[in-house]
Every structure is written in C-alpha cells, then in structure tokens.
Design a protein around this motif. Structure first.
Motif, PDB file in Angstrom:
ATOM      1  N   MET A  27      38.734  44.355  39.563  1.00 24.59           N
ATOM      2  CA  MET A  27      39.941  45.043  40.002  1.00 24.59           C
ATOM      3  C   MET A  27      39.638  46.421  40.585  1.00 24.59           C
ATOM      4  O   MET A  27      40.356  46.908  41.462  1.00 24.59           O
ATOM      5  N   LEU A 115      39.066  42.633  48.834  1.00 24.95           N
ATOM      6  CA  LEU A 115      40.074  42.975  47.828  1.00 24.95           C
ATOM      7  C   LEU A 115      40.577  44.404  47.990  1.00 24.95           C
ATOM      8  O   LEU A 115      41.696  44.730  47.567  1.00 24.95           O
ATOM      9  N   GLU A 116      39.770  45.257  48.625  1.00 24.54           N
ATOM     10  CA  GLU A 116      40.198  46.637  48.867  1.00 24.54           C
ATOM     11  C   GLU A 116      41.399  46.701  49.813  1.00 24.54           C
ATOM     12  O   GLU A 116      42.102  47.711  49.859  1.00 24.54           O
ATOM     13  N   LEU A 118      44.048  44.839  49.594  1.00 21.12           N
ATOM     14  CA  LEU A 118      45.255  44.444  48.877  1.00 21.12           C
ATOM     15  C   LEU A 118      45.877  45.637  48.152  1.00 21.12           C
ATOM     16  O   LEU A 118      45.199  46.614  47.844  1.00 21.12           O
ATOM     17  N   ARG A 123      46.031  42.780  44.121  1.00 20.21           N
ATOM     18  CA  ARG A 123      44.640  42.617  43.683  1.00 20.21           C
ATOM     19  C   ARG A 123      44.587  42.096  42.248  1.00 20.21           C
ATOM     20  O   ARG A 123      43.808  41.177  41.945  1.00 20.21           O
ATOM     21  N   ALA A 157      48.693  37.188  48.591  1.00 23.47           N
ATOM     22  CA  ALA A 157      47.345  37.746  48.446  1.00 23.47           C
ATOM     23  C   ALA A 157      46.285  36.727  48.839  1.00 23.47           C
ATOM     24  O   ALA A 157      45.305  37.060  49.519  1.00 23.47           O
ATOM     25  N   VAL A 161      43.476  37.199  51.742  1.00 25.28           N
ATOM     26  CA  VAL A 161      42.046  37.131  51.440  1.00 25.28           C
ATOM     27  C   VAL A 161      41.371  36.043  52.261  1.00 25.28           C
ATOM     28  O   VAL A 161      40.281  36.247  52.809  1.00 25.28           O
TER      29      VAL A 161
END
Length: 298
Positions: A27, A115-116, A118, A123, A157, A161
């Motif tokens: 995370m 993920l950065e 989101l 995330r 999400a 991704v």
C-alpha cells in the motif's frame, strides 16, 4: 490486559507479522513507513478483546489497512515535495519469492509504480482484493465503505491497473537474460549493446531524492536512455560493477562504483526487451538491500 491475554496477542501478531508487513508495503511502497504502520497496528491490537474477535487474521489486516490509509495521505504531501521521480523502496528478497509468480508480480517495481496512480482508497481496495483475496465485506469494514461501493472501486481500480501493467507476465529466466545484457553493457560501456536490449519506447526513472545525482524527469526513448546511462554511470575513470540479485521478488542489479554501493536497478521487460528502467540511488531507500525481507500473501 492480563499477561495471558498479552502473550496470546503477541503470538498472533508475530504469526501474521510478515503478512501484515507485506500488506502495508504494497500500500505504501516504503519499508520504513510499513514498519511504522506495524508498530501502530500492534499498539491497537494489544487493546483488543480477543474473545470478541472471530477472525484474527482479518481483524489484523483491517487495522493495518486503516493505519496504512492514514499514512498514505500524509505520504502524498511528502511525495509532492520530493525532488525528482519517487520510486518504491527496494527490498532484498529470498530467491524463492521470484518463483511465486503471484507474490513476485504484486511487489514488483513495475506494478508498485502503477499503484502510485491510484487514489489511497483505490490502492487499498485493489491490494486487498487482488493480492490478498480479502472478501468485499471485510474490505468494506477496513476502508469505511459499503460492500457495493467497494465492488465499484475494485472494478475501477482493476481497469486502471490493467491499462498500465505489462501486457503479459515473463519468466524469471527471461528477466535475468535481459538484465544480464544490461549488466554487460554497463560494465563494458557498450552503448550499442545497451541499445540492443532496450525497447524503442523505454522509460528510465532515477530516484536520487535530492541527495544523489539523478534526472529530475523521466527519460524517454532508447537513444536518450542509453546515452544517459553510459555517459553518467559509465564514466571511464571509475570501476562499475553490477551484482545480480533479487529485489522485490524480481531479478535486479546492485550497482557498485569503485566497490561502493551506488544504487539498485530494477527493470520491466516486455517481448524480451526492456521497457522500463528504475534506478534507486537515494541512500535512505537502500537500507533494505543488505538482508532479506520476508514477504508473504497468506
């Protein structure tokens, strides 16, 4: 809290510690912040009446998620003031992590960077659902949303991704072969050799954190990337070596200049060509490459 209850809480926390660290790290992208989250999780866990907890693993993940979300929001401000690109903190991992395809992909530098993009909640939902197979009801309790809202967030999400992650997974052998070509080209200052392994659209991100020299912007294109690496790292007056290792569950190089650690290079490979180079030089992010960090999804 009685000594017996404290001992029981401690045993449970220790049993799930590696899992909780992996949750927090995926995370946050920072081992230091993940350790702080675990400390905060522990302080809350020892105050819980274990007799009222039906699923201790789920409860611990819920606490860790909430603390990670709090930390993510403060990290956003730090990243906005960060000098140059911000890359996840590389972790030295055991070779068998690379053989666990699901785990290796979930902590890879390439996916961590995706993920950065989101939001903190996106995330958290994506990580819990896709990496740790947590149920929607439990995720809802962790992020403070309804199960229906969590399903929508997960779908959104996942779509974001999928649009950015590598099109197909590659084997560790393919990654090692590409990385070996990079290592050989670096050590021999072979510009053409480097061009041969780089995809035309390759992107280089270098993280010096304002402490070590690095490009403050992404460098795009094989020619520019090769010249930057060979011209910068490949200075004729220094001895440059790249030691193959496993970082974040994937093949990587620890670069040394005149015997001293200069940084870590991780790569993204597609169709046998390098499409992403991630070079971490910030000394504050290199503290986890001396000893292995245990990671797990279960």
């Amino acid at each position: 809290m009685s000594d017996h209850a404290t001992n029981a809480a401690t045993e449970t926390f220790v049993a799930y510690r590696n899992l909780l660290f992996t949750v927090a790290y995926e995370m946050l992208g920072s081992a230091a912040d993940a350790e702080d989250v675990l400390q905060e999780t522990w302080l809350r866990w020892v105050k819980v009446d274990l007799g009222q907890v039906r699923d201790q693993r789920a409860y611990l993940i819920r606490i860790t998620t909430r603390q990670s979300l709090n930390r993510l929001r403060t990290m956003r401000r730090r990243k906005e003031a960060y000098v140059g690109p911000w890359l996840p903190e590389p972790l030295l991992t055991a070779p068998d992590v690379a053989e666990n395809v699901e785990l290796a992909e979930s902590v890879s530098m390439a996916l961590m960077l995706v993920l950065e993009t989101l939001s903190p909640t996106e995330r958290a939902v994506f990580v819990l659902r896709e990496a740790f197979a947590v149920g929607y009801d439990e995720i809802a309790a962790a992020v403070g949303k309804s199960p229906a809202a969590v399903r929508q967030i997960a779908h959104r999400a996942r779509r974001r991704v999928e649009a950015r992650r590598p099109r197909e997974a590659i084997s560790p052998d393919e990654a090692r072969a590409a990385l070996e070509s990079v290592r050989r080209a670096l050590e021999t200052r072979d510009l053409q050799g480097l061009l041969d392994v780089l995809a035309p659209e390759v992107v280089l991100l270098s993280d010096g954190g304002g402490v070590k020299r690095a490009s403050t912007r992404p460098i795009n294109g094989a020619g520019k990337v090769a010249r930057f690496i060979v011209g910068g790292l490949g200075r004729a007056q220094v001895a440059l070596t790249g030691d193959p290792t496993v970082v974040n569950g994937n093949p990587a190089l620890v670069l040394r200049v005149d015997g001293e650690i200069d940084g870590v290079i991780a790569i993204r490979v597609e169709d046998a060509r390098v499409t992403g180079l991630y070079y971490v030089r910030n000394p504050e992010k290199l503290t986890r490459i001396a000893s292995e960090t245990p990671l797990t999804l279960r």
